[in-house]
Motif scaffolding. Structure first.
Motif, short mmCIF file in Angstrom:
data_model
loop_
_atom_site.label_atom_id
_atom_site.label_comp_id
_atom_site.label_asym_id
_atom_site.label_seq_id
_atom_site.Cartn_x
_atom_site.Cartn_y
_atom_site.Cartn_z
N GLN A 115 55.52 46.83 5.86
CA GLN A 115 55.48 45.86 6.96
C GLN A 115 56.72 44.98 6.94
O GLN A 115 57.27 44.69 5.87
CB GLN A 115 54.24 44.97 6.84
CG GLN A 115 52.93 45.68 7.05
CD GLN A 115 51.75 44.71 7.02
OE1 GLN A 115 51.86 43.60 6.50
NE2 GLN A 115 50.65 45.12 7.61
N PHE A 116 57.16 44.57 8.12
CA PHE A 116 58.19 43.54 8.19
C PHE A 116 57.57 42.22 7.72
O PHE A 116 56.34 42.09 7.61
CB PHE A 116 58.70 43.38 9.63
CG PHE A 116 59.53 44.54 10.11
CD1 PHE A 116 60.85 44.67 9.72
CD2 PHE A 116 59.00 45.48 10.98
CE1 PHE A 116 61.63 45.72 10.17
CE2 PHE A 116 59.76 46.54 11.43
CZ PHE A 116 61.08 46.66 11.02
N GLN A 117 58.42 41.25 7.51
CA GLN A 117 57.94 39.94 7.01
C GLN A 117 57.08 39.20 8.04
O GLN A 117 56.41 38.23 7.69
CB GLN A 117 59.15 39.08 6.60
CG GLN A 117 59.88 39.66 5.38
CD GLN A 117 61.36 39.38 5.37
OE1 GLN A 117 61.87 38.72 6.27
NE2 GLN A 117 62.05 39.89 4.37
N ASP A 118 57.10 39.64 9.30
CA ASP A 118 56.21 39.03 10.31
C ASP A 118 54.89 39.79 10.43
O ASP A 118 54.08 39.47 11.30
CB ASP A 118 56.91 38.98 11.68
CG ASP A 118 57.23 40.37 12.22
OD1 ASP A 118 57.20 41.33 11.42
OD2 ASP A 118 57.49 40.50 13.43
N GLY A 119 54.70 40.80 9.58
CA GLY A 119 53.45 41.53 9.56
C GLY A 119 53.40 42.75 10.45
O GLY A 119 52.43 43.51 10.41
N THR A 120 54.43 42.98 11.25
CA THR A 120 54.44 44.17 12.11
C THR A 120 54.80 45.39 11.26
O THR A 120 55.59 45.29 10.31
CB THR A 120 55.43 44.02 13.27
OG1 THR A 120 56.74 43.75 12.73
CG2 THR A 120 55.03 42.89 14.19
N PRO A 121 54.21 46.55 11.59
CA PRO A 121 54.43 47.74 10.75
C PRO A 121 55.81 48.36 10.96
O PRO A 121 56.38 48.30 12.05
CB PRO A 121 53.32 48.69 11.22
CG PRO A 121 53.04 48.28 12.63
CD PRO A 121 53.25 46.80 12.67
N LEU A 122 56.32 48.96 9.89
CA LEU A 122 57.58 49.71 9.96
C LEU A 122 57.24 51.16 10.27
O LEU A 122 56.62 51.85 9.46
CB LEU A 122 58.34 49.62 8.65
CG LEU A 122 59.65 50.43 8.61
CD1 LEU A 122 60.74 49.71 9.41
CD2 LEU A 122 60.12 50.66 7.17
N ASP A 123 57.64 51.61 11.45
CA ASP A 123 57.49 53.02 11.81
C ASP A 123 58.77 53.47 12.50
O ASP A 123 59.74 52.70 12.63
CB ASP A 123 56.26 53.24 12.69
CG ASP A 123 56.27 52.39 13.95
OD1 ASP A 123 57.35 51.90 14.33
OD2 ASP A 123 55.21 52.20 14.56
N ALA A 124 58.79 54.72 12.94
CA ALA A 124 60.02 55.26 13.52
C ALA A 124 60.42 54.51 14.79
O ALA A 124 61.61 54.31 15.05
CB ALA A 124 59.82 56.75 13.81
#
Length: 530
Positions: A115-124
């Motif tokens: 996850q990014f530091q704002d909680g959003t997921p890391l995907d393509a």
């Protein structure tokens, strides 16, 4: 010559203004850095000990825009798809693996569960959005990546380049390819985001004072294991003497680019140590192709012979450097195997005479009644040796009958991009931070390149760079890179001077950390203090 330089440096070091500035700076360090560390260790249970560290780097940053500066990766805020390991080999990071379908199409597998530091997921899709943002905001990044299209599918990202590009993965370790949360930027606004960018790294930005410091706190949700430190203060100061004083007074734990002449006194303190790392950086002079004087190859060659590289290595760097014979350190697989140019005043005089210059009654060279006077743009600070190297050359040139006028500015590359009234300029770049010379050659010798503010072109180099860019085999790339260096050294648009070591001061309380030659990964999740 060297005694004169040392005397001047001592005067500067012990000057009242410097002391006043140092006291002011150290006071800031004291207030910012140690309040939580030592007091917590003494007064609270071990389970609640707060650990902090203060780092000082030489290069000021006025923005934290991850696609236009290196600092967010250095500070542990952002990360890239790929990285360099300790052996300078490309290795996975946010991408777990990658493959190529042909010499233009690459498929990257993005790690699951980040996850990014704002909680959003890391995907393509998030990675694709980050690259699109970087390409839009940085012409240099767009030129380096050469991306024609991207397709995101779950954790798979397919990238197609505009031309055959076997070296594409090497570009993805560069700090300006950092993967950021575009969703966070959309919510915060660009200005606020560039003061507190959101990435996937082990630390988050809590405050940023442009040109001065960043305050960081631990990202407790970091995907590769929680960082050992709670807080980091990352300061910038271009004055090597101020940085050195901060290190000696124990107000900073890690300090980059110390003054070589202060190493003896530092090493006498058993709480401090110095690491001298062979770097991938090269200091050099750039000649103005529009100058009526140095556009003559014979004048450039004469100046090259008047650079006393041995004196610079021994008298300024005190041995913590090596003479340069090209853009890349000679010890690298693609480095130049020939020797470096030694000081040769007699050879320089012959070249100037062959170019039509004669000495007047004052001992100065002149041509058509006009004295040979050159304007050299120099750094005001950053690395301690950078302001001194032009003085060495100025001294040797004066002995030979050439007048060099030094103009010191904060960023010479900015000055020469905006002005034409110069003949020579000091440059300093990491020429092979990705374990390959292709990126620097394309940046420094292609008009419009990010390291080519003078828009230098070298006859015969373009087909060599084309072949290099289309070649994936490492040994073949090394051979082609050496061919390119041979052509460049013959044309002499630059005079390569030295490869300086990185002199890093490390307090003994620092553990699980050492500086790397690439100068990329400074704040890490494993960095700790006793």
């Amino acid at each position: 010559m060297s005694l004169g330089i040392r005397s001047q440096r001592s005067k500067i070091f012990f000057g009242f203004i410097l002391i006043l500035c140092a006291v002011t700076f150290l006071s800031g360090c004291s207030q910012a850095s140690r309040s939580s560390g030592s007091s917590s260790e003494e007064n609270t249970p071990a389970t609640s000990v707060s650990k902090d560290i203060t780092i000082i780097h030489s290069l000021p940053n006025d923005t934290l825009d991850p696609h236009n500066t290196w600092i967010t990766l250095r500070a542990g805020v952002t990360e890239t798809l790929l990285r360099l390991d300790e052996n300078m080999k490309i290795s996975p990071w946010l991408a777990s693996d990658w493959e190529t379908k042909d010499d233009r199409t690459w498929v990257f597998s993005i790690r699951e569960g980040i996850q990014f530091q704002d909680g959003t997921p890391l995907d393509a899709q998030a990675v694709k959005a980050s690259f699109e943002r970087g390409i839009a905001d940085s012409k240099a990044l767009a030129a380096a990546l050469k991306i024609a299209s991207m397709e995101a599918n779950g954790q798979q990202l397919q990238i197609t380049t505009t031309e055959p590009y076997p070296a594409f993965p090497t570009e993805l370790v560069h700090p300006t390819t950092s993967i950021i949360s575009v969703a966070a930027e959309n919510q915060m606004g660009k200005e606020a985001f560039n003061n507190a960018p959101v990435g996937t790294g082990p630390f988050k930005v809590t405050s940023f004072t442009p040109g001065s410091e960043i305050h960081l706190v631990r990202n407790d949700d970091y995907w590769d294991g929680k960082a050992k430190l709670n807080e980091v203060t990352f300061k910038f100061n271009a004055d090597a003497n101020v940085r050195t004083l901060a290190f000696q007074s124990k107000q900073a734990d890690i300090v980059f680019h110390l003054s070589p002449e202060m190493l003896t006194s530092i090493e006498a303190d058993n709480e401090l140590s110095v690491s001298s790392v062979t770097s991938l950086r090269t200091h050099y002079f750039t000649y103005n192709p529009a100058s009526s004087s140095v556009s003559d190859h014979r004048v450039r060659e004469a100046l090259d012979k008047l650079i006393d590289r041995d004196s610079i290595v021994q008298d300024i760097m005190l041995g913590h450097a090596s003479p340069a014979n090209g853009p890349f350190n000679a010890s690298l697989p693609f480095g130049n195997r020939e020797g470096y140019q030694k000081l040769d005043e007699a050879g320089a005089l012959r070249l100037l005479e062959s170019a039509g210059y004669t000495k007047g009654s004052d001992g100065k060279f002149q041509k058509d009644g006009k004295p040979l006077t050159l304007k050299l743009i120099a750094f005001t600070g950053v690395n301690p040796e950078l302001p001194l190297i032009p003085q060495v050359v100025q001294s040797e040139a004066a002995k030979a009958g050439i007048t060099i006028e030094i103009v010191s500015v904060e960023y010479p590359e900015v000055y020469i991009a905006d002005h034409t009234d110069w003949d020579m300029s000091t440059s300093s770049y990491l020429t092979s931070p990705r374990g390959d010379g292709g990126s620097f050659l394309n940046s420094a010798y292609v008009p419009g390149g990010s390291y080519n503010p003078a828009n230098i072109q070298v006859d015969g180099l373009e087909p060599i760079l084309k072949e290099l860019n289309e070649t994936g085999d490492t040994e073949k790339r090394n051979e082609i890179t050496q061919q390119a260096v041979t052509v460049i050294n013959k044309a002499l648009p630059h005079s390569y001077i030295i490869n300086p070591n990185i002199l890093v001061g490390i307090n003994q309380r620092v553990t699980d950390w050492k500086p790397g030659a690439e100068e990329f990964y400074i704040v890490t999740h494993t960095l700790d203090v006793k």
